[in-house]
Design a protein around this motif. Structure first.
Motif, PDB file in Angstrom:
ATOM      1  N   LEU A  32       2.701   3.593  -1.346  1.00  0.00           N
ATOM      2  CA  LEU A  32       2.461   4.926  -0.796  1.00  0.00           C
ATOM      3  C   LEU A  32       3.577   5.351   0.150  1.00  0.00           C
ATOM      4  CD1 LEU A  32       0.496   7.306  -0.708  1.00  0.00           C
ATOM      5  CD2 LEU A  32      -0.696   6.161   1.178  1.00  0.00           C
ATOM      6  N   TRP A  33       4.104   4.411   0.916  1.00  0.00           N
ATOM      7  CA  TRP A  33       5.225   4.709   1.816  1.00  0.00           C
ATOM      8  C   TRP A  33       6.441   5.206   1.016  1.00  0.00           C
ATOM      9  CZ3 TRP A  33       6.068   4.735   7.070  1.00  0.00           C
ATOM     10  CH2 TRP A  33       7.393   4.711   7.501  1.00  0.00           C
ATOM     11  N   ARG A  34       6.706   4.530  -0.069  1.00  0.00           N
ATOM     12  CA  ARG A  34       7.829   4.937  -0.918  1.00  0.00           C
ATOM     13  C   ARG A  34       7.523   6.272  -1.598  1.00  0.00           C
ATOM     14  NH1 ARG A  34      11.707   2.006  -3.848  1.00  0.00           N
ATOM     15  NH2 ARG A  34      13.093   3.520  -4.845  1.00  0.00           N
ATOM     16  N   ALA A  35       6.305   6.449  -2.075  1.00  0.00           N
ATOM     17  CA  ALA A  35       5.935   7.695  -2.742  1.00  0.00           C
ATOM     18  C   ALA A  35       6.017   8.879  -1.792  1.00  0.00           C
ATOM     19  CB  ALA A  35       4.525   7.582  -3.322  1.00  0.00           C
ATOM     20  N   TYR A  36       5.621   8.690  -0.547  1.00  0.00           N
ATOM     21  CA  TYR A  36       5.709   9.759   0.447  1.00  0.00           C
ATOM     22  C   TYR A  36       7.162  10.157   0.675  1.00  0.00           C
ATOM     23  CZ  TYR A  36       5.048  12.274   4.876  1.00  0.00           C
ATOM     24  OH  TYR A  36       5.049  13.235   5.859  1.00  0.00           O
ATOM     25  N   GLY A  37       8.034   9.179   0.788  1.00  0.00           N
ATOM     26  CA  GLY A  37       9.441   9.470   1.022  1.00  0.00           C
ATOM     27  C   GLY A  37      10.099  10.175  -0.147  1.00  0.00           C
ATOM     28  N   GLN A  38       9.601   9.954  -1.370  1.00  0.00           N
ATOM     29  CA  GLN A  38      10.189  10.572  -2.552  1.00  0.00           C
ATOM     30  C   GLN A  38       9.588  11.923  -2.879  1.00  0.00           C
ATOM     31  OE1 GLN A  38      11.376   6.461  -5.000  1.00  0.00           O
ATOM     32  NE2 GLN A  38       9.766   7.815  -5.740  1.00  0.00           N
ATOM     33  N   SER A  39       8.424  12.258  -2.317  1.00  0.00           N
ATOM     34  CA  SER A  39       7.814  13.564  -2.594  1.00  0.00           C
ATOM     35  C   SER A  39       8.540  14.645  -1.810  1.00  0.00           C
ATOM     36  CB  SER A  39       6.326  13.543  -2.224  1.00  0.00           C
ATOM     37  OG  SER A  39       6.153  13.269  -0.852  1.00  0.00           O
ATOM     38  N   PRO A  40       8.799  15.793  -2.416  1.00  0.00           N
ATOM     39  CA  PRO A  40       9.647  16.805  -1.773  1.00  0.00           C
ATOM     40  C   PRO A  40       9.011  17.523  -0.595  1.00  0.00           C
ATOM     41  CG  PRO A  40       8.775  17.615  -3.863  1.00  0.00           C
ATOM     42  CD  PRO A  40       8.404  16.175  -3.776  1.00  0.00           C
ATOM     43  N   GLY A  41       7.711  17.489  -0.442  1.00  0.00           N
ATOM     44  CA  GLY A  41       7.081  18.195   0.672  1.00  0.00           C
ATOM     45  C   GLY A  41       6.642  19.583   0.261  1.00  0.00           C
ATOM     46  N   PRO A  42       6.123  20.376   1.212  1.00  0.00           N
ATOM     47  CA  PRO A  42       6.061  20.093   2.660  1.00  0.00           C
ATOM     48  C   PRO A  42       4.945  19.115   3.014  1.00  0.00           C
ATOM     49  CG  PRO A  42       4.998  22.181   2.196  1.00  0.00           C
ATOM     50  CD  PRO A  42       5.566  21.702   0.883  1.00  0.00           C
ATOM     51  N   HIS A  43       5.139  18.388   4.116  1.00  0.00           N
ATOM     52  CA  HIS A  43       4.157  17.433   4.594  1.00  0.00           C
ATOM     53  C   HIS A  43       3.616  17.893   5.944  1.00  0.00           C
ATOM     54  CE1 HIS A  43       5.108  14.640   1.417  1.00  0.00           C
ATOM     55  NE2 HIS A  43       6.397  14.710   1.721  1.00  0.00           N
ATOM     56  N   ARG A  44       2.317  17.773   6.095  1.00  0.00           N
ATOM     57  CA  ARG A  44       1.682  18.192   7.343  1.00  0.00           C
ATOM     58  C   ARG A  44       1.706  17.092   8.391  1.00  0.00           C
ATOM     59  NH1 ARG A  44      -4.060  20.806   6.151  1.00  0.00           N
ATOM     60  NH2 ARG A  44      -3.837  21.132   8.395  1.00  0.00           N
ATOM     61  N   HIS A  45       1.970  15.857   7.987  1.00  0.00           N
ATOM     62  CA  HIS A  45       1.948  14.735   8.918  1.00  0.00           C
ATOM     63  C   HIS A  45       3.239  13.930   8.784  1.00  0.00           C
ATOM     64  CE1 HIS A  45      -2.299  15.684   7.925  1.00  0.00           C
ATOM     65  NE2 HIS A  45      -2.492  15.481   9.201  1.00  0.00           N
ATOM     66  N   HIS A  46       3.611  13.274   9.864  1.00  0.00           N
ATOM     67  CA  HIS A  46       4.807  12.439   9.862  1.00  0.00           C
ATOM     68  C   HIS A  46       4.591  11.237   8.943  1.00  0.00           C
ATOM     69  CE1 HIS A  46       7.919   9.676  11.417  1.00  0.00           C
ATOM     70  NE2 HIS A  46       8.567  10.784  11.746  1.00  0.00           N
ATOM     71  N   ARG A  47       5.694  10.712   8.436  1.00  0.00           N
ATOM     72  CA  ARG A  47       5.616   9.579   7.509  1.00  0.00           C
ATOM     73  C   ARG A  47       4.949   8.361   8.130  1.00  0.00           C
ATOM     74  NH1 ARG A  47      10.804   7.073   4.163  1.00  0.00           N
ATOM     75  NH2 ARG A  47       9.585   5.986   2.547  1.00  0.00           N
ATOM     76  N   ALA A  48       5.051   8.208   9.443  1.00  0.00           N
ATOM     77  CA  ALA A  48       4.443   7.051  10.107  1.00  0.00           C
ATOM     78  C   ALA A  48       2.937   7.007   9.903  1.00  0.00           C
ATOM     79  CB  ALA A  48       4.765   7.071  11.597  1.00  0.00           C
ATOM     80  N   TRP A  49       2.325   8.169   9.704  1.00  0.00           N
ATOM     81  CA  TRP A  49       0.872   8.206   9.512  1.00  0.00           C
ATOM     82  C   TRP A  49       0.439   7.638   8.167  1.00  0.00           C
ATOM     83  CZ3 TRP A  49      -2.435   8.546  13.243  1.00  0.00           C
ATOM     84  CH2 TRP A  49      -2.087   9.199  14.424  1.00  0.00           C
ATOM     85  N   VAL A  50       1.402   7.426   7.272  1.00  0.00           N
ATOM     86  CA  VAL A  50       1.073   6.733   6.024  1.00  0.00           C
ATOM     87  C   VAL A  50       0.503   5.353   6.319  1.00  0.00           C
ATOM     88  CG1 VAL A  50       2.064   5.744   3.928  1.00  0.00           C
ATOM     89  CG2 VAL A  50       2.762   8.013   4.673  1.00  0.00           C
ATOM     90  N   LEU A  51       1.032   4.713   7.364  1.00  0.00           N
ATOM     91  CA  LEU A  51       0.542   3.400   7.778  1.00  0.00           C
ATOM     92  C   LEU A  51      -0.489   3.503   8.898  1.00  0.00           C
ATOM     93  CD1 LEU A  51       3.918   1.429   7.799  1.00  0.00           C
ATOM     94  CD2 LEU A  51       2.263   1.631   5.937  1.00  0.00           C
TER      95      LEU A  51
END
Length: 225
Positions: free
Chosen positions: A103-122
């Motif tokens: 999921l961490w990798r998938a979040y980084g590869q998705s173009p966005g927009p994202h409502r939350h920072h990537r750190a919240w993936v964990l």
């Protein structure tokens, strides 16, 4: 290394597959996605098998009477299922660690927009209260941002994610109820078996729905230009 899409060999000095044009950096992402998918399938198989086995135990209890019921024998018969749920929890933990890496990798590869920072993936999985609603929200955002979806398709994806998360929570709740159940009376034993069957069913369904999300997100991201 072989290409994740066509199987052709990609030289280490190039970024794209010479045969199909897929990005070489997505090879390991697909491999992790496949590993998570297979582990979830194994978890679903174990949960389904324990549920079917518990259903077979409900028949003797249904035919039993208060005079013929043996609480001691029933307790011994149900005890191994508590161990099965414990083993299932350990397996889910192992699967969850690999799932978080995916999921961490998938979040980084998705173009966005994202409502939350990537750190919240964990962090979203470990913060009390927040972990009741944020993880499925993050998965949903990664899913819909990884492709071009219409409104109806976004709603369908939302239903799959909501179904997965709801089944996972219910499976956890019923598994804990089964572990603290009583077999002192016939009615208690029947109820405990039904709770165990419900826990297994929800856990199997949660794993199957999670497999759908992993498959769709991985497929979308490895074919995206």
């Amino acid at each position: 290394m072989p290409c994740a899409l066509c199987g052709d060999i990609i030289p280490s000095e190039v970024a794209r597959c010479p045969a199909c044009g897929a990005w070489a950096r997505r090879r390991d992402f697909r491999a992790v996605g496949v590993a998570v998918f297979m582990l979830l399938g194994f978890d679903a198989f174990v949960s389904l098998g324990s549920g079917i086995s518990l259903l077979r135990m409900s028949r003797p209890l249904h035919d039993a009477t208060h005079d013929t019921y043996n609480a001691s024998a029933t307790g011994k018969a149900l005890a191994p299922y508590g161990d099965v749920f414990l083993i299932g929890a350990i397996m889910a933990g192992v699967t969850g660690l690999l799932y978080l890496a995916w999921l961490w990798r998938a979040y980084g590869q998705s173009p966005g927009p994202h409502r939350h920072h990537r750190a919240w993936v964990l962090l979203g999985w470990f913060c009390p209260v927040v972990n009741l609603w944020l993880p499925p929200r993050m998965v949903y955002e990664v899913w819909v941002n990884s492709g071009r979806y219409r409104t109806a398709e976004r709603q369908a994806a939302g239903l799959v994610v909501a179904g997965w998360w709801g089944c996972a929570l219910l499976g956890l709740l019923f598994a804990r109820m089964f572990g603290h159940g009583s077999v002192d009376t016939l009615a208690d034993a029947r109820f405990d078996v039904h709770v165990g069957v419900a826990a297994s069913a929800f856990q199997a369904l949660a794993a199957a729905l999670c497999m759908a999300t992993v498959f769709q997100i991985t497929r979308l991201q490895i074919v995206r230009d």
